[in-house]
Motif scaffolding. Structure first.
Motif, PDB file in Angstrom:
ATOM      1  N   PHE A  23       0.829  -1.206   0.000  1.00 21.95           N
ATOM      2  CA  PHE A  23       0.000   0.000   0.000  1.00 21.95           C
ATOM      3  C   PHE A  23       0.864   1.257   0.000  1.00 21.95           C
ATOM      4  O   PHE A  23       0.567   2.229  -0.702  1.00 21.95           O
ATOM      5  N   VAL A  24       1.940   1.249   0.775  1.00 24.45           N
ATOM      6  CA  VAL A  24       2.842   2.415   0.813  1.00 24.45           C
ATOM      7  C   VAL A  24       3.460   2.643  -0.566  1.00 24.45           C
ATOM      8  O   VAL A  24       3.532   3.783  -1.052  1.00 24.45           O
ATOM      9  N   ILE A  25       3.885   1.554  -1.222  1.00 22.40           N
ATOM     10  CA  ILE A  25       4.457   1.679  -2.567  1.00 22.40           C
ATOM     11  C   ILE A  25       3.417   2.238  -3.530  1.00 22.40           C
ATOM     12  O   ILE A  25       3.697   3.141  -4.324  1.00 22.40           O
ATOM     13  N   GLU A  26       2.187   1.695  -3.450  1.00 21.72           N
ATOM     14  CA  GLU A  26       1.133   2.164  -4.346  1.00 21.72           C
ATOM     15  C   GLU A  26       0.756   3.610  -4.052  1.00 21.72           C
ATOM     16  O   GLU A  26       0.460   4.371  -4.975  1.00 21.72           O
ATOM     17  N   PHE A  27       0.768   3.993  -2.789  1.00 22.82           N
ATOM     18  CA  PHE A  27       0.433   5.363  -2.419  1.00 22.82           C
ATOM     19  C   PHE A  27       1.379   6.343  -3.094  1.00 22.82           C
ATOM     20  O   PHE A  27       0.957   7.396  -3.592  1.00 22.82           O
ATOM     21  N   VAL A  28       2.674   6.000  -3.141  1.00 21.85           N
ATOM     22  CA  VAL A  28       3.663   6.867  -3.781  1.00 21.85           C
ATOM     23  C   VAL A  28       3.524   6.809  -5.303  1.00 21.85           C
ATOM     24  O   VAL A  28       3.485   7.843  -5.979  1.00 21.85           O
ATOM     25  N   ALA A  29       3.433   5.596  -5.852  1.00 20.65           N
ATOM     26  CA  ALA A  29       3.346   5.434  -7.301  1.00 20.65           C
ATOM     27  C   ALA A  29       2.112   6.118  -7.865  1.00 20.65           C
ATOM     28  O   ALA A  29       2.139   6.663  -8.984  1.00 20.65           O
ATOM     29  N   ASP A  30       1.038   6.115  -7.098  1.00 17.30           N
ATOM     30  CA  ASP A  30      -0.228   6.706  -7.538  1.00 17.30           C
ATOM     31  C   ASP A  30      -0.158   8.219  -7.688  1.00 17.30           C
ATOM     32  O   ASP A  30      -1.026   8.818  -8.319  1.00 17.30           O
ATOM     33  N   LYS A  31       0.839   8.832  -7.084  1.00 19.75           N
ATOM     34  CA  LYS A  31       0.936  10.297  -7.119  1.00 19.75           C
ATOM     35  C   LYS A  31       1.850  10.799  -8.235  1.00 19.75           C
ATOM     36  O   LYS A  31       1.997  11.997  -8.424  1.00 19.75           O
ATOM     37  N   ILE A  32       2.467   9.891  -8.985  1.00 20.07           N
ATOM     38  CA  ILE A  32       3.425  10.274 -10.021  1.00 20.07           C
ATOM     39  C   ILE A  32       2.796  10.041 -11.394  1.00 20.07           C
ATOM     40  O   ILE A  32       2.459   8.896 -11.727  1.00 20.07           O
ATOM     41  N   PRO A  33       2.608  11.106 -12.181  1.00 18.24           N
ATOM     42  CA  PRO A  33       1.994  10.946 -13.501  1.00 18.24           C
ATOM     43  C   PRO A  33       2.721   9.917 -14.358  1.00 18.24           C
ATOM     44  O   PRO A  33       3.944   9.871 -14.386  1.00 18.24           O
ATOM     45  N   TRP A  34       1.947   9.093 -15.038  1.00 20.58           N
ATOM     46  CA  TRP A  34       2.359   8.009 -15.927  1.00 20.58           C
ATOM     47  C   TRP A  34       2.951   6.823 -15.184  1.00 20.58           C
ATOM     48  O   TRP A  34       2.819   5.690 -15.662  1.00 20.58           O
ATOM     49  N   VAL A  35       3.598   7.041 -14.041  1.00 18.61           N
ATOM     50  CA  VAL A  35       3.976   5.890 -13.205  1.00 18.61           C
ATOM     51  C   VAL A  35       2.713   5.216 -12.691  1.00 18.61           C
ATOM     52  O   VAL A  35       2.621   3.989 -12.617  1.00 18.61           O
ATOM     53  N   ASP A  36       1.704   6.040 -12.354  1.00 13.11           N
ATOM     54  CA  ASP A  36       0.430   5.488 -11.896  1.00 13.11           C
ATOM     55  C   ASP A  36      -0.244   4.668 -12.997  1.00 13.11           C
ATOM     56  O   ASP A  36      -0.832   3.612 -12.734  1.00 13.11           O
TER      57      ASP A  36
ATOM     58  N   ALA B 285      -2.813  13.144 -19.403  1.00 13.98           N
ATOM     59  CA  ALA B 285      -2.681  13.851 -20.682  1.00 13.98           C
ATOM     60  C   ALA B 285      -2.958  15.340 -20.536  1.00 13.98           C
ATOM     61  O   ALA B 285      -2.702  16.119 -21.456  1.00 13.98           O
ATOM     62  N   SER B 286      -3.479  15.737 -19.373  1.00 13.34           N
ATOM     63  CA  SER B 286      -3.770  17.144 -19.124  1.00 13.34           C
ATOM     64  C   SER B 286      -2.495  17.860 -18.675  1.00 13.34           C
ATOM     65  O   SER B 286      -1.674  17.284 -17.963  1.00 13.34           O
ATOM     66  N   PRO B 287      -2.328  19.129 -19.052  1.00 16.33           N
ATOM     67  CA  PRO B 287      -1.121  19.867 -18.640  1.00 16.33           C
ATOM     68  C   PRO B 287      -1.146  20.307 -17.181  1.00 16.33           C
ATOM     69  O   PRO B 287      -0.123  20.724 -16.647  1.00 16.33           O
ATOM     70  N   GLU B 288      -2.287  20.207 -16.537  1.00 21.20           N
ATOM     71  CA  GLU B 288      -2.415  20.686 -15.145  1.00 21.20           C
ATOM     72  C   GLU B 288      -1.854  19.628 -14.193  1.00 21.20           C
ATOM     73  O   GLU B 288      -2.356  18.515 -14.140  1.00 21.20           O
ATOM     74  N   PRO B 289      -0.770  19.924 -13.439  1.00 16.10           N
ATOM     75  CA  PRO B 289      -0.051  18.890 -12.686  1.00 16.10           C
ATOM     76  C   PRO B 289      -0.721  18.437 -11.396  1.00 16.10           C
ATOM     77  O   PRO B 289      -0.394  17.380 -10.877  1.00 16.10           O
ATOM     78  N   PHE B 290      -1.643  19.217 -10.854  1.00 18.28           N
ATOM     79  CA  PHE B 290      -2.184  18.885  -9.536  1.00 18.28           C
ATOM     80  C   PHE B 290      -3.408  17.972  -9.611  1.00 18.28           C
ATOM     81  O   PHE B 290      -3.836  17.430  -8.599  1.00 18.28           O
ATOM     82  N   SER B 291      -3.966  17.788 -10.797  1.00 19.75           N
ATOM     83  CA  SER B 291      -5.145  16.938 -10.944  1.00 19.75           C
ATOM     84  C   SER B 291      -4.856  15.514 -10.508  1.00 19.75           C
ATOM     85  O   SER B 291      -5.698  14.836  -9.920  1.00 19.75           O
ATOM     86  N   ASN B 292      -3.645  15.054 -10.798  1.00 21.83           N
ATOM     87  CA  ASN B 292      -3.261  13.694 -10.450  1.00 21.83           C
ATOM     88  C   ASN B 292      -3.314  13.473  -8.948  1.00 21.83           C
ATOM     89  O   ASN B 292      -3.847  12.465  -8.468  1.00 21.83           O
ATOM     90  N   TRP B 293      -2.749  14.399  -8.191  1.00 21.77           N
ATOM     91  CA  TRP B 293      -2.749  14.301  -6.733  1.00 21.77           C
ATOM     92  C   TRP B 293      -4.174  14.324  -6.177  1.00 21.77           C
ATOM     93  O   TRP B 293      -4.514  13.536  -5.291  1.00 21.77           O
ATOM     94  N   ILE B 294      -4.987  15.223  -6.687  1.00 19.59           N
ATOM     95  CA  ILE B 294      -6.364  15.349  -6.207  1.00 19.59           C
ATOM     96  C   ILE B 294      -7.137  14.064  -6.468  1.00 19.59           C
ATOM     97  O   ILE B 294      -7.845  13.545  -5.589  1.00 19.59           O
ATOM     98  N   LEU B 295      -6.985  13.520  -7.667  1.00 18.97           N
ATOM     99  CA  LEU B 295      -7.677  12.279  -8.020  1.00 18.97           C
ATOM    100  C   LEU B 295      -7.200  11.123  -7.162  1.00 18.97           C
ATOM    101  O   LEU B 295      -8.001  10.322  -6.667  1.00 18.97           O
ATOM    102  N   SER B 296      -5.901  11.024  -6.957  1.00 18.76           N
ATOM    103  CA  SER B 296      -5.341   9.935  -6.158  1.00 18.76           C
ATOM    104  C   SER B 296      -5.816   9.997  -4.710  1.00 18.76           C
ATOM    105  O   SER B 296      -6.212   8.982  -4.128  1.00 18.76           O
ATOM    106  N   LEU B 297      -5.787  11.182  -4.115  1.00 23.44           N
ATOM    107  CA  LEU B 297      -6.238  11.327  -2.730  1.00 23.44           C
ATOM    108  C   LEU B 297      -7.739  11.057  -2.614  1.00 23.44           C
ATOM    109  O   LEU B 297      -8.197  10.479  -1.617  1.00 23.44           O
TER     110      LEU B 297
END
Length: 201
Positions: free
Chosen positions: A59-72, A130-142
């Motif tokens: 879960f800890v590994i996935e928590f980190v991987a989920d916050k990195i674009p394309w790594v997720d 694919a979106s240029p906005e970098p914070f969407s990934n974090w918001i979606l993951s959380l």
């Protein structure tokens, strides 16, 4: 009422497994270990050090991987078979005593729910990446983390309510998945046109 309680827990955990399998297994293991609520005997299968510690570490590994674009997206691709299979196994494990026919049906239902939530998550991530906005990934993951924790705790304490949430979330996931597929088709069509337009005549 007993069947609704069983289905609420079984299908609730199957759906969360499609979003985050390791968090789901970790919660099941900790709930069985520390008696957060009174659970049937079959939940003891998750109360093992190897299962709990492995689930929490992953879960800890996935928590980190989920916050990195394309790594997720790469992580999701690897888990395309793992999460639905995990959802099916969780469904059968939490079902308890049942006929082989019922176990098979519940396994299919649990795997299907996990697959629907997984595909919705994976498709949404590709669209957001694919979106240029970098914070969407974090918001979606959380948001996904909150959904998994909330539905899992609801399934433990109020399984009948969790069953209703699963039904609503399933319909929403189907609608969201169709929207994601449409967005991805338009995105790939635009990129294809751009590539063809850049080619010399």
């Amino acid at each position: 009422m007993d069947i609704l309680v069983t289905l609420g827990r079984t299908l609730g955990f199957s759906m969360t497994a499609g979003v985050n399998l390791y968090a789901t297994v970790g919660i099941l293991g900790l709930a069985a270990r520390y008696g957060w609520v009174s659970l049937p005997a079959q939940f003891k299968v998750f109360d093992h050090d190897a299962i709990i510690y492995s689930a929490l570490a992953l879960f800890v590994i996935e928590f980190v991987a989920d916050k990195i674009p394309w790594v997720d997206t790469l992580w999701d691709s690897v888990h395309t078979a793992i999460r639905p299979l995990g959802g099916a196994l969780i469904a059968v494990s939490t079902l308890g005593e049942a006929s082989p026919l019922m176990q098979g049906l519940v396994a299919l239902l649990g795997g299907g729910l996990a697959a629907s939530s997984h595909l919705t998550k994976a498709g949404a991530r590709v669209t957001v990446n694919a979106s240029p906005e970098p914070f969407s990934n974090w918001i979606l993951s959380l948001s996904e983390d909150v959904f998994v924790l909330g539905l899992a705790m609801l399934a433990l304490r109020y399984p009948v309510l969790a069953l209703a949430v699963v039904a609503i979330a399933f319909v929403v996931s189907l609608v969201a998945l169709s929207m994601v597929i449409g967005s991805l088709k338009r995105l790939f069509a635009r990129r294809r046109r751009a590539l063809l337009g850049d080619q010399p005549a």
